[in-house]
Motif scaffolding. Structure first.
Motif, PDB file in Angstrom:
ATOM      1  N   THR A  79      10.681  12.117  25.860  1.00 44.36           N
ATOM      2  CA  THR A  79      10.127  12.438  24.353  1.00 44.36           C
ATOM      3  C   THR A  79      10.358  13.724  24.112  1.00 44.36           C
ATOM      4  O   THR A  79       9.622  14.809  24.523  1.00 44.36           O
ATOM      5  CB  THR A  79       9.175  11.759  23.371  1.00 44.36           C
ATOM      6  OG1 THR A  79       8.690  10.802  23.868  1.00 44.36           O
ATOM      7  CG2 THR A  79       8.628  12.257  22.664  1.00 44.36           C
ATOM      8  N   ALA A 119      14.713   6.589  18.950  1.00 44.11           N
ATOM      9  CA  ALA A 119      13.521   6.708  17.670  1.00 44.11           C
ATOM     10  C   ALA A 119      13.347   8.156  16.746  1.00 44.11           C
ATOM     11  O   ALA A 119      12.975   8.766  17.611  1.00 44.11           O
ATOM     12  CB  ALA A 119      12.351   5.567  17.213  1.00 44.11           C
ATOM     13  N   ASP A 121      10.840  10.205  14.421  1.00 39.64           N
ATOM     14  CA  ASP A 121       9.544  10.196  14.198  1.00 39.64           C
ATOM     15  C   ASP A 121       9.312  11.519  13.493  1.00 39.64           C
ATOM     16  O   ASP A 121       9.558  12.809  13.881  1.00 39.64           O
ATOM     17  CB  ASP A 121       8.668   9.546  15.415  1.00 39.64           C
ATOM     18  CG  ASP A 121       8.313   8.457  15.776  1.00 39.64           C
ATOM     19  OD1 ASP A 121       9.378   7.692  14.952  1.00 39.64           O
ATOM     20  OD2 ASP A 121       7.643   8.143  17.243  1.00 39.64           O
ATOM     21  N   THR A 123       5.901  13.840  12.139  1.00 42.74           N
ATOM     22  CA  THR A 123       4.013  14.194  11.808  1.00 42.74           C
ATOM     23  C   THR A 123       4.028  15.064  10.341  1.00 42.74           C
ATOM     24  O   THR A 123       4.513  15.885  10.773  1.00 42.74           O
ATOM     25  CB  THR A 123       3.736  14.328  13.166  1.00 42.74           C
ATOM     26  OG1 THR A 123       2.116  14.674  13.103  1.00 42.74           O
ATOM     27  CG2 THR A 123       3.744  15.852  13.875  1.00 42.74           C
ATOM     28  N   TRP A 134       2.043  10.093  13.979  1.00 43.63           N
ATOM     29  CA  TRP A 134       3.310  10.048  13.678  1.00 43.63           C
ATOM     30  C   TRP A 134       3.864   9.143  12.989  1.00 43.63           C
ATOM     31  O   TRP A 134       3.133   8.062  13.455  1.00 43.63           O
ATOM     32  CB  TRP A 134       4.070  10.093  14.921  1.00 43.63           C
ATOM     33  CG  TRP A 134       3.910  11.436  15.528  1.00 43.63           C
ATOM     34  CD1 TRP A 134       2.846  11.211  16.464  1.00 43.63           C
ATOM     35  CD2 TRP A 134       4.487  12.281  16.400  1.00 43.63           C
ATOM     36  NE1 TRP A 134       3.286  12.570  16.956  1.00 43.63           N
ATOM     37  CE2 TRP A 134       4.404  13.452  16.666  1.00 43.63           C
ATOM     38  CE3 TRP A 134       5.712  12.815  15.172  1.00 43.63           C
ATOM     39  CZ2 TRP A 134       4.316  14.461  17.315  1.00 43.63           C
ATOM     40  CZ3 TRP A 134       6.414  14.481  15.611  1.00 43.63           C
ATOM     41  CH2 TRP A 134       5.943  15.039  16.437  1.00 43.63           C
ATOM     42  N   GLN A 136       7.455   6.314  12.011  1.00 42.84           N
ATOM     43  CA  GLN A 136       8.717   6.044  12.223  1.00 42.84           C
ATOM     44  C   GLN A 136       9.531   6.173  11.351  1.00 42.84           C
ATOM     45  O   GLN A 136       9.556   5.642   9.890  1.00 42.84           O
ATOM     46  CB  GLN A 136       8.831   5.265  12.963  1.00 42.84           C
ATOM     47  CG  GLN A 136      10.214   4.741  13.292  1.00 42.84           C
ATOM     48  CD  GLN A 136      10.084   3.142  13.999  1.00 42.84           C
ATOM     49  OE1 GLN A 136       9.860   3.705  16.030  1.00 42.84           O
ATOM     50  NE2 GLN A 136      10.522   2.091  13.366  1.00 42.84           N
ATOM     51  N   ASP A 138      13.337   6.670  11.661  1.00 46.41           N
ATOM     52  CA  ASP A 138      14.725   5.666  11.375  1.00 46.41           C
ATOM     53  C   ASP A 138      14.299   5.428  13.574  1.00 46.41           C
ATOM     54  O   ASP A 138      13.796   5.700  14.068  1.00 46.41           O
ATOM     55  CB  ASP A 138      15.396   6.460  11.975  1.00 46.41           C
ATOM     56  CG  ASP A 138      17.043   5.775  11.997  1.00 46.41           C
ATOM     57  OD1 ASP A 138      16.972   4.889  10.631  1.00 46.41           O
ATOM     58  OD2 ASP A 138      17.507   6.741  13.097  1.00 46.41           O
ATOM     59  N   ILE A 139      15.220   4.540  13.876  1.00 46.63           N
ATOM     60  CA  ILE A 139      15.471   3.584  14.902  1.00 46.63           C
ATOM     61  C   ILE A 139      16.683   2.899  14.998  1.00 46.63           C
ATOM     62  O   ILE A 139      16.963   2.794  13.403  1.00 46.63           O
ATOM     63  CB  ILE A 139      14.324   2.296  14.798  1.00 46.63           C
ATOM     64  CG1 ILE A 139      14.296   2.093  17.040  1.00 46.63           C
ATOM     65  CG2 ILE A 139      15.059   0.829  14.124  1.00 46.63           C
ATOM     66  CD1 ILE A 139      12.973   1.384  17.234  1.00 46.63           C
ATOM     67  N   ASN A 158      14.656   9.890   3.411  1.00 48.67           N
ATOM     68  CA  ASN A 158      13.629  10.254   3.381  1.00 48.67           C
ATOM     69  C   ASN A 158      13.428  11.732   2.608  1.00 48.67           C
ATOM     70  O   ASN A 158      13.905  12.891   2.339  1.00 48.67           O
ATOM     71  CB  ASN A 158      12.982  10.699   4.926  1.00 48.67           C
ATOM     72  CG  ASN A 158      12.010  11.484   5.047  1.00 48.67           C
ATOM     73  OD1 ASN A 158      10.745  11.346   4.627  1.00 48.67           O
ATOM     74  ND2 ASN A 158      12.043  13.326   5.825  1.00 48.67           N
ATOM     75  N   TYR A 165       8.959  17.208  14.484  1.00 53.79           N
ATOM     76  CA  TYR A 165       9.365  15.968  14.231  1.00 53.79           C
ATOM     77  C   TYR A 165       9.625  15.169  16.474  1.00 53.79           C
ATOM     78  O   TYR A 165       9.521  16.417  16.389  1.00 53.79           O
ATOM     79  CB  TYR A 165      10.701  15.996  13.644  1.00 53.79           C
ATOM     80  CG  TYR A 165      11.126  16.267  12.064  1.00 53.79           C
ATOM     81  CD1 TYR A 165      11.224  14.974  11.898  1.00 53.79           C
ATOM     82  CD2 TYR A 165      11.019  17.499  12.015  1.00 53.79           C
ATOM     83  CE1 TYR A 165      11.937  15.156  10.097  1.00 53.79           C
ATOM     84  CE2 TYR A 165      10.591  17.300  10.085  1.00 53.79           C
ATOM     85  CZ  TYR A 165      11.562  16.452   9.318  1.00 53.79           C
ATOM     86  OH  TYR A 165      11.402  16.431   8.452  1.00 53.79           O
ATOM     87  N   ARG A 168      12.517  10.107  20.275  1.00 55.02           N
ATOM     88  CA  ARG A 168      11.922   9.606  21.586  1.00 55.02           C
ATOM     89  C   ARG A 168      12.247   8.189  21.771  1.00 55.02           C
ATOM     90  O   ARG A 168      13.882   7.557  21.057  1.00 55.02           O
ATOM     91  CB  ARG A 168      10.672   8.606  20.980  1.00 55.02           C
ATOM     92  CG  ARG A 168       9.619   9.133  20.651  1.00 55.02           C
ATOM     93  CD  ARG A 168       8.768   7.693  20.099  1.00 55.02           C
ATOM     94  NE  ARG A 168       8.158   6.732  19.449  1.00 55.02           N
ATOM     95  CZ  ARG A 168       9.146   6.475  18.497  1.00 55.02           C
ATOM     96  NH1 ARG A 168       8.795   4.986  20.247  1.00 55.02           N
ATOM     97  NH2 ARG A 168       9.429   5.478  17.571  1.00 55.02           N
TER      98      ARG A 168
END
Length: 195
Positions: A79, A119, A121, A123, A134, A136, A138-139, A158, A165, A168
């Motif tokens: 990550t 993905a 994320d 925070t 965190w 999410q 986008d995936i 967003n 950011y 992952r």
């Protein structure tokens, strides 16, 4: 002009027309970039190749890359984190609604190393904190990469500023081609002006 002269022209033009991504919001001079590996991998940055470490993702060159071990069977992948900071090293928030990933030099021959699912994320907490929450943003799944140095831009809705950011990696390979290595040459977080 005969019809056979124009067959495939539109596909050719769409593949040859470069549309640049929106501007990157990284500040490579002040921001903090780091990677975390699953403890089960017992891996450190540079373990595959000392010259192909995380910092290569942010050098602006597709000719360099970040490569690391992964475990396809256990779904264990690195990550990658981005922590925006000002010139004094203070944490700041940044807004992003787009990102890019670029494949590496041997992606065409080693497609099992490319990211297939991933993905993004964000925070509002310090991303280095173990208690950071965190969200999410986008995936993406079933991503197929066909050539070396292939850049893809991914937009997501967003309007929130975040202190950190992360990217992952969830799966590598093509679905049938697998490898216990992961690689990309560049990653950027970007901002696209909304019309």
């Amino acid at each position: 002009m005969k019809p056979d002269h124009t067959f495939g022209f539109e596909e050719f033009v769409s593949r040859m027309t470069f549309v640049p991504p929106p501007p990157s919001v990284f500040n490579v001079k002040t921001d903090l970039f780091y990677v975390k590996f699953p403890s089960d991998l017992n891996y450190v940055d540079g373990g595959v190749s000392p010259g192909e470490t995380l910092i290569r993702l942010f050098d602006g060159s597709v000719l360099t890359k970040f490569i690391s071990k992964a475990s396809v069977q256990k779904s264990l992948y690195p990550t990658i984190y981005w922590k925006p900071r000002d010139i004094n090293g203070n944490n700041i928030e940044k807004l992003s609604n787009s990102y890019t990933i670029t494949t590496a030099n041997d992606s065409k021959g080693n497609r099992g190393r490319d990211p297939r699912a991933f993905a993004i994320d964000g925070t509002k907490d310090d991303p280095e904190s173990a208690t950071a929450v965190w969200v999410q943003l986008d995936i993406r799944q079933d991503q197929d990469w066909t050539t070396n140095y292939q850049l893809k831009t991914f937009d997501f809705p967003n309007t929130q500023y975040y202190k950190g950011y992360r990217l992952r990696i969830l799966q590598t390979g093509t679905g049938s081609t697998l490898d216990d290595l992961f690689q990309i040459s560049e990653w950027t977080m970007n901002y696209r002006e909304q019309l």
